[in-house]
Design a protein around this motif. Structure first.
Motif, PDB file in Angstrom:
ATOM      1  N   ASN A 101       0.820  -1.207   0.000  1.00  0.00           N
ATOM      2  CA  ASN A 101       0.000   0.000   0.000  1.00  0.00           C
ATOM      3  C   ASN A 101       0.858   1.262   0.000  1.00  0.00           C
ATOM      4  OD1 ASN A 101      -2.227  -1.611   0.051  1.00  0.00           O
ATOM      5  ND2 ASN A 101      -2.522  -1.456   2.268  1.00  0.00           N
ATOM      6  N   SER A 102       0.272   2.314  -0.512  1.00  0.00           N
ATOM      7  CA  SER A 102       0.963   3.605  -0.571  1.00  0.00           C
ATOM      8  C   SER A 102      -0.061   4.701  -0.785  1.00  0.00           C
ATOM      9  CB  SER A 102       1.950   3.601  -1.743  1.00  0.00           C
ATOM     10  OG  SER A 102       2.411   4.908  -2.018  1.00  0.00           O
ATOM     11  N   THR A 103       0.210   5.860  -0.227  1.00  0.00           N
ATOM     12  CA  THR A 103      -0.543   7.062  -0.583  1.00  0.00           C
ATOM     13  C   THR A 103       0.386   8.037  -1.306  1.00  0.00           C
ATOM     14  OG1 THR A 103      -2.049   6.801   1.288  1.00  0.00           O
ATOM     15  CG2 THR A 103      -1.883   9.010   0.329  1.00  0.00           C
ATOM     16  N   ARG A 104       1.462   8.469  -0.606  1.00  0.00           N
ATOM     17  CA  ARG A 104       2.321   9.528  -1.144  1.00  0.00           C
ATOM     18  C   ARG A 104       3.044   9.128  -2.423  1.00  0.00           C
ATOM     19  NH1 ARG A 104       1.731   8.514   3.424  1.00  0.00           N
ATOM     20  NH2 ARG A 104       1.297  10.015   5.065  1.00  0.00           N
ATOM     21  N   THR A 105       3.716   7.988  -2.376  1.00  0.00           N
ATOM     22  CA  THR A 105       4.567   7.595  -3.501  1.00  0.00           C
ATOM     23  C   THR A 105       3.720   7.298  -4.731  1.00  0.00           C
ATOM     24  OG1 THR A 105       5.959   6.594  -1.796  1.00  0.00           O
ATOM     25  CG2 THR A 105       6.520   6.119  -4.080  1.00  0.00           C
ATOM     26  N   ARG A 116       6.716  -1.131  -6.253  1.00  0.00           N
ATOM     27  CA  ARG A 116       6.830  -1.266  -4.785  1.00  0.00           C
ATOM     28  C   ARG A 116       6.489  -2.712  -4.450  1.00  0.00           C
ATOM     29  NH1 ARG A 116       4.572   2.557  -0.002  1.00  0.00           N
ATOM     30  NH2 ARG A 116       6.326   3.755  -0.793  1.00  0.00           N
ATOM     31  N   HIS A 166      14.411   2.814  -0.907  1.00  0.00           N
ATOM     32  CA  HIS A 166      13.329   3.719  -1.332  1.00  0.00           C
ATOM     33  C   HIS A 166      14.027   4.995  -1.845  1.00  0.00           C
ATOM     34  CE1 HIS A 166       9.568   5.650  -1.716  1.00  0.00           C
ATOM     35  NE2 HIS A 166       9.071   5.525  -0.497  1.00  0.00           N
ATOM     36  N   GLN A 174      12.388   8.550  -2.137  1.00  0.00           N
ATOM     37  CA  GLN A 174      12.118   9.177  -0.840  1.00  0.00           C
ATOM     38  C   GLN A 174      13.373   9.901  -0.353  1.00  0.00           C
ATOM     39  OE1 GLN A 174       9.182   9.247   1.156  1.00  0.00           O
ATOM     40  NE2 GLN A 174      10.350  10.706   2.365  1.00  0.00           N
ATOM     41  N   PRO A 192       9.096  10.553   6.868  1.00  0.00           N
ATOM     42  CA  PRO A 192       8.684  10.199   5.500  1.00  0.00           C
ATOM     43  C   PRO A 192       7.188   9.921   5.363  1.00  0.00           C
ATOM     44  CG  PRO A 192       9.794   8.354   6.569  1.00  0.00           C
ATOM     45  CD  PRO A 192       9.932   9.528   7.487  1.00  0.00           C
ATOM     46  N   GLY A 193       6.517   9.655   6.510  1.00  0.00           N
ATOM     47  CA  GLY A 193       5.121   9.270   6.463  1.00  0.00           C
ATOM     48  C   GLY A 193       4.966   7.843   5.961  1.00  0.00           C
ATOM     49  N   PRO A 194       3.826   7.223   6.209  1.00  0.00           N
ATOM     50  CA  PRO A 194       2.749   7.724   7.059  1.00  0.00           C
ATOM     51  C   PRO A 194       3.172   7.739   8.533  1.00  0.00           C
ATOM     52  CG  PRO A 194       2.307   5.458   6.389  1.00  0.00           C
ATOM     53  CD  PRO A 194       3.543   5.877   5.668  1.00  0.00           C
TER      54      PRO A 194
HETATM   55  N1   CP Z   1       6.839   7.728   2.448  1.00  0.00           N
HETATM   56  C1   CP Z   1       6.117   6.822   1.767  1.00  0.00           C
HETATM   57  O1   CP Z   1       6.645   5.979   1.042  1.00  0.00           O
HETATM   58  O2   CP Z   1       4.765   6.957   1.937  1.00  0.00           O
HETATM   59  P1   CP Z   1       3.660   6.022   1.246  1.00  0.00           P
HETATM   60  O3   CP Z   1       3.784   4.646   1.849  1.00  0.00           O
HETATM   61  O4   CP Z   1       2.340   6.695   1.557  1.00  0.00           O
HETATM   62  O5   CP Z   1       3.957   5.992  -0.235  1.00  0.00           O
END
Ligand code: CP
Length: 299
Positions: A45-49, A98, A126, A129, A248-250
């Motif tokens: 899962n990912s939001t930002r990337t 990913r 990563h 990032q 880096p989040g989340p």
């Molecule tokens: N920093 C980072 O990779 O965030 P995501 O998991 O939301 O992509």
């Protein structure tokens, strides 16, 4: 076509070029002119990337194909290699991957006629990032030479820490780690392991890492963790006034970092997210340029 599967693919010159191009995109001095096709292949899962790569591709004028892993033939057992060869046969130019495994090692030796970008491989790498983290520091400090960067928390499971170690060191920063001994990485004995509370008083950049519960065999007592290794309100007071807070989040609010720290003027957390778009534009363009780098993307 270039690929970016490991931060170690990048020497100082290429890192500087990518950051320079990302900054030009951020300054709106460059527009996208590419027409390739890109696919996000995300097994984690990912939001930002995920979204920032999609946004970067769109801003470059690229076509983006939707690839839903759960509804793809990977769910019938198709391998990553066969999936990539299928995408190559379809005429895809760049695949952004990913995966929970160290997929670059798993694919080592296979030649593809498309660019591969690592958007996260297990606890290993990563790289984009780390590039966006470097850009965020550079925008604030001008350059990274001599900067002390403390990466704190779940280092052992962190691909962000490993990629940042290479990129930031190439740019002249001094990287050190802090956190519970259980999270100390056995594969990086050369990196200074420092006392967290001492580092708080001295560091120029404090990068807090998420506790990665999904990669742990044992549960973590979050209240104890926060008191011992979290960026608490009390530690926030002891952090240098000119230090940057990064993550880096989340984020697990109230575990590795308190809400007050996220909202502190020194926090760069949302700036890191927005820098992700321009950094990924620069990386996508670099992949499409196929190694003909050494000049600004659209200059
Ligand atoms: N920093 C980072 O990779 O965030 P995501 O998991 O939301 O992509």
């Amino acid at each position: 076509m270039n690929s970016l599967v490991s931060s170690k693919d990048l020497g100082r010159h290429t890192i500087e070029l990518l950051l320079q191009n990302a900054q030009a995109y951020a300054d709106k001095n460059q527009i996208g002119e590419n027409h390739g096709t890109v696919v996000n292949l995300f097994f984690e899962n990912s939001t930002r990337t995920d979204l920032s790569f999609q946004m970067a591709a769109q801003r470059l004028g690229m076509r983006t194909l939707n690839f839903d892993v759960a509804h793809s033939s990977t769910s019938k057992g198709e391998s990553l290699l066969d999936t990539l060869e299928t995408l190559e046969a379809l005429g895809v130019d760049v695949v952004i991957i990913r995966h929970q495994i160290d997929w670059p090692t798993a694919l080592a030796g296979h030649k593809f006629n498309l660019g591969l970008i690592n958007a996260g491989s297990g606890s290993f790498e990563h790289p984009t990032q780390a590039l966006l983290d470097a850009l965020t520091m550079r925008q604030h400090f001008g350059n990274l030479r001599g900067l002390r960067v403390t990466i704190a928390g779940d280092i052992r499971h962190s691909r962000v820490a490993r990629s940042n170690l290479h990129i930031l060191t190439e740019l002249g920063a001094h990287v050190q780690f802090a956190g519970p001994d259980d999270f100390r990485p056995a594969d990086l004995p050369e990196v200074p392991w420092v006392d967290f509370d001492q580092a708080i008083k001295e560091t120029n950049v404090l990068m807090m890492l998420r506790v990665q519960y999904e990669r742990h065999a044992q549960s973590t007592d979050v209240a104890t963790y926060h008191q011992q290794y979290g960026l608490t309100v009390e530690r926030l007071d002891r952090l240098r006034k000119d230090a940057l807070i990064m993550h880096p989040g989340p984020v697990n609010r109230g575990v590795e970092i308190c809400t007050e720290a996220m909202e502190d003027p020194r926090s760069q957390i949302l700036k890191q997210v927005s820098n992700g778009v321009e950094v990924r534009m620069a990386v996508l363009d670099w992949c499409l340029q196929g190694g003909k780098h050494g000049k600004l993307v659209s200059a």
